[in-house]
Write a protein that holds these residues in place. Sequence first.
Motif, PDB file in Angstrom:
ATOM      1  N   LEU A 110       0.812  -1.211   0.000  1.00  0.00           N
ATOM      2  CA  LEU A 110       0.000   0.000   0.000  1.00  0.00           C
ATOM      3  C   LEU A 110       0.847   1.264   0.000  1.00  0.00           C
ATOM      4  CD1 LEU A 110      -2.850   1.229   0.190  1.00  0.00           C
ATOM      5  CD2 LEU A 110      -2.665   1.051   2.676  1.00  0.00           C
ATOM      6  N   TYR A 111       1.867   1.288   0.862  1.00  0.00           N
ATOM      7  CA  TYR A 111       2.676   2.494   1.007  1.00  0.00           C
ATOM      8  C   TYR A 111       3.896   2.513   0.087  1.00  0.00           C
ATOM      9  CZ  TYR A 111      -0.100   3.942   5.015  1.00  0.00           C
ATOM     10  OH  TYR A 111      -1.133   4.352   5.810  1.00  0.00           O
ATOM     11  N   GLY A 112       4.368   1.325  -0.304  1.00  0.00           N
ATOM     12  CA  GLY A 112       5.529   1.275  -1.172  1.00  0.00           C
ATOM     13  C   GLY A 112       5.202   1.663  -2.606  1.00  0.00           C
ATOM     14  N   GLY A 113       4.022   1.250  -3.079  1.00  0.00           N
ATOM     15  CA  GLY A 113       3.539   1.677  -4.389  1.00  0.00           C
ATOM     16  C   GLY A 113       2.310   2.503  -4.134  1.00  0.00           C
ATOM     17  N   HIS A 114       2.496   3.770  -3.869  1.00  0.00           N
ATOM     18  CA  HIS A 114       1.456   4.555  -3.215  1.00  0.00           C
ATOM     19  C   HIS A 114       0.453   5.185  -4.165  1.00  0.00           C
ATOM     20  CE1 HIS A 114       3.511   8.401  -4.207  1.00  0.00           C
ATOM     21  NE2 HIS A 114       4.584   7.659  -4.099  1.00  0.00           N
ATOM     22  N   GLY A 115       0.188   4.545  -5.300  1.00  0.00           N
ATOM     23  CA  GLY A 115      -0.821   5.083  -6.202  1.00  0.00           C
ATOM     24  C   GLY A 115      -2.189   5.161  -5.558  1.00  0.00           C
ATOM     25  N   ALA A 116      -2.536   4.109  -4.804  1.00  0.00           N
ATOM     26  CA  ALA A 116      -3.851   4.107  -4.155  1.00  0.00           C
ATOM     27  C   ALA A 116      -3.948   5.215  -3.129  1.00  0.00           C
ATOM     28  CB  ALA A 116      -4.100   2.754  -3.483  1.00  0.00           C
ATOM     29  N   LEU A 117      -2.854   5.425  -2.372  1.00  0.00           N
ATOM     30  CA  LEU A 117      -2.864   6.484  -1.376  1.00  0.00           C
ATOM     31  C   LEU A 117      -2.946   7.859  -2.033  1.00  0.00           C
ATOM     32  CD1 LEU A 117      -0.252   5.187   1.194  1.00  0.00           C
ATOM     33  CD2 LEU A 117      -2.688   5.466   1.545  1.00  0.00           C
ATOM     34  N   SER A 118      -2.283   8.015  -3.175  1.00  0.00           N
ATOM     35  CA  SER A 118      -2.338   9.289  -3.875  1.00  0.00           C
ATOM     36  C   SER A 118      -3.754   9.587  -4.326  1.00  0.00           C
ATOM     37  CB  SER A 118      -1.402   9.268  -5.086  1.00  0.00           C
ATOM     38  OG  SER A 118      -0.063   9.110  -4.674  1.00  0.00           O
ATOM     39  N   ALA A 119      -4.447   8.548  -4.786  1.00  0.00           N
ATOM     40  CA  ALA A 119      -5.835   8.732  -5.208  1.00  0.00           C
ATOM     41  C   ALA A 119      -6.718   9.149  -4.046  1.00  0.00           C
ATOM     42  CB  ALA A 119      -6.365   7.436  -5.841  1.00  0.00           C
ATOM     43  N   VAL A 120      -6.489   8.503  -2.885  1.00  0.00           N
ATOM     44  CA  VAL A 120      -7.272   8.849  -1.699  1.00  0.00           C
ATOM     45  C   VAL A 120      -7.019  10.291  -1.287  1.00  0.00           C
ATOM     46  CG1 VAL A 120      -7.567   8.400   0.762  1.00  0.00           C
ATOM     47  CG2 VAL A 120      -7.450   6.496  -0.843  1.00  0.00           C
ATOM     48  N   ARG A 121      -5.740  10.693  -1.297  1.00  0.00           N
ATOM     49  CA  ARG A 121      -5.403  12.057  -0.886  1.00  0.00           C
ATOM     50  C   ARG A 121      -5.982  13.076  -1.865  1.00  0.00           C
ATOM     51  NH1 ARG A 121       0.712  12.848   0.343  1.00  0.00           N
ATOM     52  NH2 ARG A 121       0.925  11.809  -1.655  1.00  0.00           N
ATOM     53  N   SER A 122      -5.956  12.758  -3.155  1.00  0.00           N
ATOM     54  CA  SER A 122      -6.526  13.670  -4.140  1.00  0.00           C
ATOM     55  C   SER A 122      -8.022  13.817  -3.937  1.00  0.00           C
ATOM     56  CB  SER A 122      -6.248  13.154  -5.562  1.00  0.00           C
ATOM     57  OG  SER A 122      -4.869  13.123  -5.819  1.00  0.00           O
ATOM     58  N   SER A 123      -8.679  12.690  -3.637  1.00  0.00           N
ATOM     59  CA  SER A 123     -10.117  12.723  -3.374  1.00  0.00           C
ATOM     60  C   SER A 123     -10.438  13.567  -2.154  1.00  0.00           C
ATOM     61  CB  SER A 123     -10.638  11.291  -3.183  1.00  0.00           C
ATOM     62  OG  SER A 123     -11.993  11.303  -2.812  1.00  0.00           O
ATOM     63  N   CYS A 124      -9.598  13.412  -1.096  1.00  0.00           N
ATOM     64  CA  CYS A 124      -9.807  14.188   0.129  1.00  0.00           C
ATOM     65  C   CYS A 124      -9.637  15.681  -0.140  1.00  0.00           C
ATOM     66  CB  CYS A 124      -8.829  13.743   1.217  1.00  0.00           C
ATOM     67  SG  CYS A 124      -9.176  12.106   1.880  1.00  0.00           S
ATOM     68  N   ARG A 125      -8.611  16.030  -0.931  1.00  0.00           N
ATOM     69  CA  ARG A 125      -8.399  17.446  -1.252  1.00  0.00           C
ATOM     70  C   ARG A 125      -9.552  17.999  -2.065  1.00  0.00           C
ATOM     71  NH1 ARG A 125      -2.840  15.927  -1.912  1.00  0.00           N
ATOM     72  NH2 ARG A 125      -3.193  15.610  -4.149  1.00  0.00           N
ATOM     73  N   SER A 126     -10.077  17.181  -2.984  1.00  0.00           N
ATOM     74  CA  SER A 126     -11.194  17.609  -3.811  1.00  0.00           C
ATOM     75  C   SER A 126     -12.435  17.860  -2.975  1.00  0.00           C
ATOM     76  CB  SER A 126     -11.476  16.548  -4.869  1.00  0.00           C
ATOM     77  OG  SER A 126     -12.609  16.885  -5.640  1.00  0.00           O
ATOM     78  N   GLU A 127     -12.692  16.955  -2.038  1.00  0.00           N
ATOM     79  CA  GLU A 127     -13.860  17.117  -1.165  1.00  0.00           C
ATOM     80  C   GLU A 127     -13.704  18.335  -0.271  1.00  0.00           C
ATOM     81  OE1 GLU A 127     -14.632  13.562   0.985  1.00  0.00           O
ATOM     82  OE2 GLU A 127     -14.917  12.334  -0.800  1.00  0.00           O
ATOM     83  N   ALA A 128     -12.472  18.543   0.239  1.00  0.00           N
ATOM     84  CA  ALA A 128     -12.242  19.697   1.107  1.00  0.00           C
ATOM     85  C   ALA A 128     -12.460  20.999   0.349  1.00  0.00           C
ATOM     86  CB  ALA A 128     -10.822  19.654   1.657  1.00  0.00           C
ATOM     87  N   THR A 129     -12.095  21.020  -0.940  1.00  0.00           N
ATOM     88  CA  THR A 129     -12.251  22.228  -1.748  1.00  0.00           C
ATOM     89  C   THR A 129     -13.716  22.524  -2.017  1.00  0.00           C
ATOM     90  OG1 THR A 129     -10.144  21.807  -2.834  1.00  0.00           O
ATOM     91  CG2 THR A 129     -11.648  23.313  -3.943  1.00  0.00           C
ATOM     92  N   SER A 130     -14.517  21.431  -2.184  1.00  0.00           N
ATOM     93  CA  SER A 130     -15.919  21.626  -2.510  1.00  0.00           C
ATOM     94  C   SER A 130     -16.794  21.906  -1.309  1.00  0.00           C
ATOM     95  CB  SER A 130     -16.459  20.364  -3.248  1.00  0.00           C
ATOM     96  OG  SER A 130     -16.398  19.240  -2.383  1.00  0.00           O
ATOM     97  N   CYS A 131     -16.246  21.737  -0.101  1.00  0.00           N
ATOM     98  CA  CYS A 131     -17.047  21.963   1.105  1.00  0.00           C
ATOM     99  C   CYS A 131     -17.269  23.457   1.316  1.00  0.00           C
ATOM    100  CB  CYS A 131     -16.345  21.383   2.326  1.00  0.00           C
ATOM    101  SG  CYS A 131     -16.383  19.604   2.391  1.00  0.00           S
ATOM    102  N   PRO A 132     -18.473  23.874   1.735  1.00  0.00           N
ATOM    103  CA  PRO A 132     -18.711  25.288   2.026  1.00  0.00           C
ATOM    104  C   PRO A 132     -17.902  25.728   3.218  1.00  0.00           C
ATOM    105  CG  PRO A 132     -20.566  23.941   2.739  1.00  0.00           C
ATOM    106  CD  PRO A 132     -19.662  23.050   1.962  1.00  0.00           C
ATOM    107  N   ARG A 133     -17.435  26.948   3.236  1.00  0.00           N
ATOM    108  CA  ARG A 133     -16.632  27.487   4.318  1.00  0.00           C
ATOM    109  C   ARG A 133     -17.395  28.588   5.025  1.00  0.00           C
ATOM    110  NH1 ARG A 133     -11.505  25.587   4.008  1.00  0.00           N
ATOM    111  NH2 ARG A 133     -10.883  24.636   2.042  1.00  0.00           N
TER     112      ARG A 133
END
Length: 205
Positions: free
Chosen positions: A182-205
């Motif tokens: 999971l961490y050695g080939g971190h493509g899956a983690l990168s996808a998760v982090r990108s998704s989290c950043r996307s959701e954080a950007t779309s959340c109302p502030r």
Amino acid sequence: MARHTREDAAVTRARILASAQQLIRHRGLHCVTVEDVARAIGMTRGAVYGHFRSRAELLAALLSCAEADFAARLAPLAPGGAGPDALGRALQAFLQGDELARHVSLIAALLQHKCGEACELCPLRERVLRGVESLRSTFAMLLPSPDLAGLLVAHLWGLLGAHAMHLAPAGLSGSAAALARLYGGHGALSAVRSSCRSEATSCPR
């Protein structure tokens, strides 16, 4: 009258530490007193104070045991280059056996500690924070992306915590290979982090 040798003192000290560790694991740090520790092994409170001058000194000794266990796991993990093989070996060594889980209750309580002035636990909390940073730095050298080290340490802590609460089976080293993938080939983690950043950007502030 029998003379007490250094060996006797060392055995008694070990019994006191084992008693304190077990009580903290079962009750939580703030529900355990020196008297509780003494009673659990048939000693008087004064006898315990003969080995530890205060509750803080007893807790500091317990933390030293935890630090020694973690250091023993980290010592062989000299950086040998990032990648699944190096990371997998490191995780296998770190998760081998069940010894680290016994320290979870103490470390968690110290990490969550908040207090006022002149508190006996604050210096211990600082020691724990330094240990966490050392752990993060060690794994950062083995990861393809060092900024994943904090996430990996959180993942490892979750495994140890689950094991301490009997929510995960013994033999956590069986998780090492999956974590390394999971961490050695971190493509899956990168996808998760990108998704989290996307959701954080779309959340109302």
